[in-house]
Scaffold this active site. Structure first.
Site, mmCIF file in Angstrom:
data_model
loop_
_atom_site.group_PDB
_atom_site.id
_atom_site.type_symbol
_atom_site.label_atom_id
_atom_site.label_comp_id
_atom_site.label_asym_id
_atom_site.label_seq_id
_atom_site.Cartn_x
_atom_site.Cartn_y
_atom_site.Cartn_z
ATOM 1 N N LYS A 159 -2.709 -15.933 -28.008
ATOM 2 C CA LYS A 159 -1.242 -15.971 -27.955
ATOM 3 C C LYS A 159 -0.726 -14.652 -28.507
ATOM 4 C CE LYS A 159 2.858 -18.635 -29.099
ATOM 5 N NZ LYS A 159 3.648 -17.427 -29.408
ATOM 6 N N TRP A 160 -0.104 -13.854 -27.652
ATOM 7 C CA TRP A 160 0.353 -12.513 -28.010
ATOM 8 C C TRP A 160 1.689 -12.571 -28.733
ATOM 9 C CZ3 TRP A 160 -2.782 -8.340 -27.266
ATOM 10 C CH2 TRP A 160 -3.948 -8.603 -26.539
#
Length: 377
Positions: free
Chosen positions: A50-51
């Site tokens: 998850k950026w």
């Protein structure tokens, strides 16, 4: 904040003719506790990092490029470096879902990324050169004349890898795995590079704009912090004041109380109760308060103080009600951005057993560093 800043942008004329046209609301995720098992969803799951950046849909039709935010507002003018990279590295006609991020010394830096949203074009151009951004793709919505929106993610992912097989930095394709144990390892290590957690996607499902069909797993931690002030809730009146947010602090090694964030999620009844509960702590002499210099520009530059004006505040009143720093509260938080909470903290409980001076940064979990290039490998 960024959504508010972008809301003033007007749509521009476009000659695009893609099978998927803007505006498109991106597919969203709902929070779950723990990495879900591979067989918990029909057809299985794909896991990916998850950026922590700006969600961005890229529309390219030849030389015309549109970068659209999660709120469907344009990011294009703020990221000329990404526009150039899209033209150099992506297929001539495509629509991608991904994230714009900015890395410094092998770690994501959201504060530096947020500086890119600036009204002055000269500033935008300078930042594009001095702090260039990158784009990581994690879904493909269209390629050529074909829409992939109704295709399962397994097909879209295969097509994404094929379409971007020759792409080079600053364009990347996020890594994925179908191994839940591997995803657990990523969850524990990738945070050291500034990532937010893990996202799980159903391999058999189509792209669902604005639908919370993905699952996100984020870190959850607690800390004991000092309450040193509060801001009033917007619906407050003189006869019925309501607490909007608590201003939280931690003591640094030099003994100064640093503003680290806010806790703000309360019911209306609780907002009124907190005003009464905190009334005996209201400080009448700001000169004796640790944040008494909040209005001074030099003080804002030297340390973390609440109330400073910025390009986000639009000149609105950011003053606060100062409290003597005598009460400690336990809050929940996800992770730190530098020396501050990255997101709004969650009120857990009062800690009358803790001395305020004991609430320092040393209590926070220290995340082992991890180089971002190893995440992108």
């Amino acid at each position: 904040i960024v959504g508010v800043a972008l809301s003033a942008l007007r749509p521009r004329l476009s000659t695009m003719d893609l099978p998927v046209m803007p505006p498109v609301q991106p597919m969203l995720a709902k929070s779950v506790k723990g990495v879900p098992a591979q067989d918990s969803v029909d057809g299985g799951l794909s896991y990916e990092p998850k950026w922590d950046g700006f969600r961005c849909l890229v529309f390219r039709d030849g030389d015309e490029v549109v970068l659209a935010s999660r709120w469907t507002k344009e990011l294009t003018r703020y990221f000329p470096d990404i526009v150039d990279a899209v033209k150099a590295e992506l297929p001539k006609r495509c629509v991608l879902d991904g994230e714009i991020f900015l890395a410094i010394d092998g770690r994501l830096e959201f504060d530096a990324l947020s500086q890119r949203i600036h009204p002055a074009d000269s500033r935008v151009q300078m930042l594009a050169e001095t702090t260039p951004a990158s784009f990581v793709a994690f879904d493909l919505l269209a390629i050529g004349d074909e829409s992939l929106m109704d295709e399962p993610f397994s097909v879209r992912r295969t097509q994404l890898e094929k379409a971007l097989a020759s792409a080079e930095a600053p364009i990347h394709v996020t890594r994925t795995t179908t191994d839940a144990e591997e995803a657990e390892r990523w969850f524990g290590t990738f945070e050291g590079a500034g990532l937010d957690g893990i996202v799980a996607k159903a391999l058999a499902k189509p792209y669902a704009p604005n639908g919370r069909t993905m699952l996100k797993i984020k870190h959850a931690r607690t800390a004991d912090v000092v309450v040193a002030g509060y801001r009033l809730h917007k619906p407050s009146t003189e006869r019925r004041p309501l607490l909007g947010s608590m201003l939280l602090g931690l003591y640094a090694d030099d003994g100064n109380l640093q503003h680290v964030g806010v806790a703000a999620s309360f019911t209306e009844a609780r907002r009124a109760e907190l005003i009464d509960e905190l009334a005996p702590l209201v400080a009448t002499d700001l000169s004796e308060h640790p944040w008494g210099r909040w209005q001074e520009a030099s003080a804002q530059a030297d340390s973390r103080l609440p109330g400073g004006q910025s390009r986000w505040s639009g000149g609105k009143d950011l003053s606060f009600v100062p409290l003597r720093p005598e009460r400690v509260v336990e809050v929940g938080y996800e992770h730190m951005e530098g020396d501050r909470f990255r997101h709004t903290a969650q009120f857990k409980r009062w800690r009358p057993d803790r001395e305020p001076k004991s609430c320092g940064y040393a209590q926070l979990e220290e995340v082992a560093k991890y180089d971002l290039k190893d995440v992108l490998a």
